[in-house]
Design an enzyme around this catalytic site. Structure first.
Site: not given
Ligand code: G3I
Length: 378
Positions: A228, A294
């Site tokens: 992916n 996505e």
């Molecule tokens: O869970 C914590 C929460 O407890 C806290 O209050 C908050 C404060 O910032 O952070 C929360 O975690 C965040 C999490 O998303 C849940 O919202 C992380 O900091 C943040 O880094 C995380 O970001 C995600 C990112 O991937 C990294 O995993 C995004 O939601 C998610 O949409 C994004 O998804 C990626 C795909 O996996 C791969 N392709 C691109 C896509 C978009 O970037």
């Protein structure tokens, strides 16, 4: 005699009163149970306050997709799923496939070495099962969202092989029979077409990609295993690199089934639909499955009035779905969320955005109708 008639009359009156009470009780309890919010759509529509009542849309994207034996999906935010009735009702009504947005990633599922936490992922999988939805497991080997114990550890190559193997075997085995599609390797190719720097590439070498697929297959031989990535949807350096990578996997006999084209695009930056078609066709010609995994459309960098932006957004959603449906090997169209209330883009960019097909109040946007229109076609 008269006294007896009086007695009978009194008895009759008493019976009538009791009957009336029972009737009243029945009516009251029926009314109160109709007003109790539950997770079913019909009850929810009774319970929601007017301004957030999801509109009844018929037929739904889900029913239209089903007629094509096709998957229409979205990523799931577990917090919204748990606590927002309109979120879960819309999700169950409109989609037949879900991808956990973060709940199956490495840092969420193995926050300490060998300590696994699956409660959030379990919640999503249980919801999907209860509503007959497929789950795309996302993801197993990625450069991002790794726990601190792993990124700050000092591990040998053998350690890293054991860590990645245990992680993949544990997670895929847990969901055997429930999650039968996995993004095994995610975003391993950089924007320059070379393999992306990551703890896995640095510590294990390029062989980590083949290994990840082997382990996922070993843990669940029924699962369809995907590579992916983003930015390789159309034609160009990155999609050529992905094509070469996956062709190599097939030539080496690595268990591998498909390519996920993420499709994070913007109103001012998106691949040409003809190029996406050509790319899907060349991947399908290798015998691979293709899925859009996505999709969302960033709107914040476009200066046009909102109405024009939403129309342009709808056009892009419709075009990409149409492209996917015109390739036999394209089996799913998944969006990275469905309501503007829960998109990763505002948090990531620091600006408001409207990238999805329902607005923040769960009302369908022009993009929703564009998808419905395409799905209503032959
Ligand atoms: O869970 C914590 C929460 O407890 C806290 O209050 C908050 C404060 O910032 O952070 C929360 O975690 C965040 C999490 O998303 C849940 O919202 C992380 O900091 C943040 O880094 C995380 O970001 C995600 C990112 O991937 C990294 O995993 C995004 O939601 C998610 O949409 C994004 O998804 C990626 C795909 O996996 C791969 N392709 C691109 C896509 C978009 O970037």
């Amino acid at each position: 005699m008269a006294r007896q008639v009086d007695k009978i009359k009194r008895k009759l009156l008493l019976h009538c009163a009791v009957l009336l009470c029972v009737l009243l009780l029945f009516i009251t309890s029926a009314c109160s149970s109709a007003a109790t919010p539950t997770r079913t759509l019909s009850a929810m529509q009774v319970a929601q306050p007017a301004q957030s009542t999801p509109q009844i849309i018929s037929p739904t994207l889900r029913s239209l997709a089903q007629a094509h034996h096709f998957y229409i999906g979205t990523t799931v935010n577990v917090k919204a799923l748990r606590y927002e009735a309109a979120y879960s009702a819309t999700l169950a009504r409109e989609f037949n496939m879900v991808t956990p947005e973060v709940s199956m990633k490495f840092s969420e599922t193995e926050p300490q070495r060998d300590v696994y936490t699956f409660a959030k992922a379990d919640y999503i999988v249980a919801f999907a099962q209860a509503h007959q939805m497929q789950v795309r497991g996302h993801n197993l080997a990625w450069y991002n969202d790794l726990p601190a114990w792993l990124t700050s550890g000092n591990f040998t190559r053998d350690d890293l092989i054991a860590i990645l193997r245990d992680h993949i075997m544990t997670e895929v085995t847990r969901y055997r029979g429930q999650v039968n599609i996995w993004d095994v390797v995610n975003e391993a190719v950089g924007d320059d077409g070379n393999l992306r720097a990551s703890i896995w590439l640095r510590g294990i070498g390029p062989g980590y990609i083949d290994m990840a697929f082997q382990w996922a297959h070993e843990a669940n031989p029924q699962a369809r295993l995907f590579y992916n990535d983003y930015g390789g949807e159309g034609l160009g350096r990155k999609s050529d690199a992905i094509y070469t990578l996956v062709k190599g996997l097939l030539q080496r006999g690595v268990p591998f089934d498909g390519v996920g084209l993420q499709m994070h695009i913007s109103l001012d930056r998106y691949p040409n639909a003809q190029d996406v078609l050509a790319n899907m066709q060349r991947l399908a010609a290798l015998g691979l499955e293709v899925q859009i995994t996505e999709m969302d459309v960033k709107t914040q960098d476009d200066a046009r009035p909102m109405q024009a932006k939403l129309a342009a957004e709808a056009q892009l959603y419709g075009e990409m779905l149409h492209t996917c449906l015109s390739v036999a090997g394209c089996t799913a169209f998944v969006m990275w969320g469905f309501t503007d209330a829960h998109s990763w883009i505002p948090a990531y960019t620091g600006h408001p955005d409207y990238p999805l097909i329902f607005d923040g109040k769960y009302r369908p946007k022009p993009a929703y109708y564009a998808l419905a229109n395409v799905l209503s076609g032959p």
